[in-house]
Write an enzyme that holds these catalytic residues in place. Structure first.
Site, PDB file in Angstrom:
ATOM      1  N   TYR A  47      52.791  66.977   8.449  1.00 18.95           N
ATOM      2  CA  TYR A  47      52.354  66.136   7.421  1.00 18.95           C
ATOM      3  C   TYR A  47      53.739  65.802   6.326  1.00 18.95           C
ATOM      4  O   TYR A  47      54.059  64.842   6.091  1.00 18.95           O
ATOM      5  CB  TYR A  47      51.091  66.311   7.072  1.00 18.95           C
ATOM      6  CG  TYR A  47      50.866  65.362   5.482  1.00 18.95           C
ATOM      7  CD1 TYR A  47      50.931  64.427   5.816  1.00 18.95           C
ATOM      8  CD2 TYR A  47      51.253  65.263   4.188  1.00 18.95           C
ATOM      9  CE1 TYR A  47      50.522  63.320   4.676  1.00 18.95           C
ATOM     10  CE2 TYR A  47      50.909  64.651   3.013  1.00 18.95           C
ATOM     11  CZ  TYR A  47      50.877  63.550   3.191  1.00 18.95           C
ATOM     12  OH  TYR A  47      50.142  62.892   2.389  1.00 18.95           O
ATOM     13  N   LEU A  48      53.637  66.862   5.838  1.00 18.79           N
ATOM     14  CA  LEU A  48      55.254  67.064   4.270  1.00 18.79           C
ATOM     15  C   LEU A  48      56.967  66.645   5.368  1.00 18.79           C
ATOM     16  O   LEU A  48      57.632  65.693   4.945  1.00 18.79           O
ATOM     17  CB  LEU A  48      55.249  67.931   3.853  1.00 18.79           C
ATOM     18  CG  LEU A  48      54.310  68.263   3.334  1.00 18.79           C
ATOM     19  CD1 LEU A  48      54.163  69.659   2.301  1.00 18.79           C
ATOM     20  CD2 LEU A  48      53.623  67.276   1.473  1.00 18.79           C
TER      21      LEU A  48
END
Length: 213
Positions: A122-123
């Site tokens: 996600y990051l």
């Protein structure tokens, strides 16, 4: 009033953004929705909407739009398709249509995703989207909050380019920070982190703001 396209308008934070814009004397929200049945909640508020799916062509959604807030997210299910590539599509559309300002909801940790203990994919997606926006030539503000919680607005935050600590922040305060960043004299071409703090949101944003683009 400037028309603001809200990508992610049906999300938990997105709904609060739409509400704030709808009460504003400066901005008019245009909610991007994916499903026909989602239009009722916005029509009940007299909020205009446009159909747009971030996994498909969204070039039509930018008609008569002045500014953009990207607050969409896949909830961890399609991070590359939505959080990264969907964001890039919105950046491309904004660029093609000479959008005056792009406010991106990112995440703390998106500057160094490989150092994260969790949510690495996600990051990475948020990181790639942020870099794409920074390199687009658009005027932008990238807001990276700490852990999102559903508390009511505290109206005070701690803000810095890099806070070097973790913390929580209410979605209400994030929504307020994003909408305030739409103003022409606020945090142009800036990226910063926010958590709950002691400084009024408007005062905190002043530390990132100049009148130049």
């Amino acid at each position: 009033m400037e028309k603001v396209l809200v990508a992610g308008a049906t999300g938990t934070t997105g709904k609060q953004i739409v509400n704030l814009l709808n009460e504003s004397q400066y901005f008019e929200p245009i909610a991007m929705i994916r499903k026909e049945e989602q239009k009722e909640q916005f029509e009940a508020q007299n909020v205009k909407w446009v159909m747009g799916d971030l996994s498909e062509d969204i070039s039509h959604t930018f008609k008569n739009i002045d500014k953009v807030i990207f607050a969409a997210g896949s909830g961890g299910k399609k991070v590359v398709e939505i959080d990264q590539e969907g964001a890039k599509k919105v950046v491309d559309g904004a660029k093609t249509n000479d959008i005056k300002k792009f406010v991106m909801l990112s995440s703390m940790g998106a500057d160094n995703p490989e150092e994260a203990d969790q949510l690495v994919e996600y990051l990475k997606a948020k990181h790639n989207a942020d870099v794409y926006l920074k390199n687009s030539g658009l005027n932008y503000t990238i807001v990276r909050p700490g852990s999102l919680i559903n508390d009511s607005a505290f109206n005070h935050i701690e803000l810095s380019h890099k806070l070097n600590k973790h913390g929580e922040i209410s979605r209400a305060d994030v929504a307020q920070t994003l909408t305030r960043a739409l103003h022409d004299d606020t945090a142009n071409k800036e990226t910063f982190e926010i958590i709950k703090g002691e400084t009024l949101i408007s005062k905190a944003l002043d530390t990132m703001s100049t009148a130049t683009v």
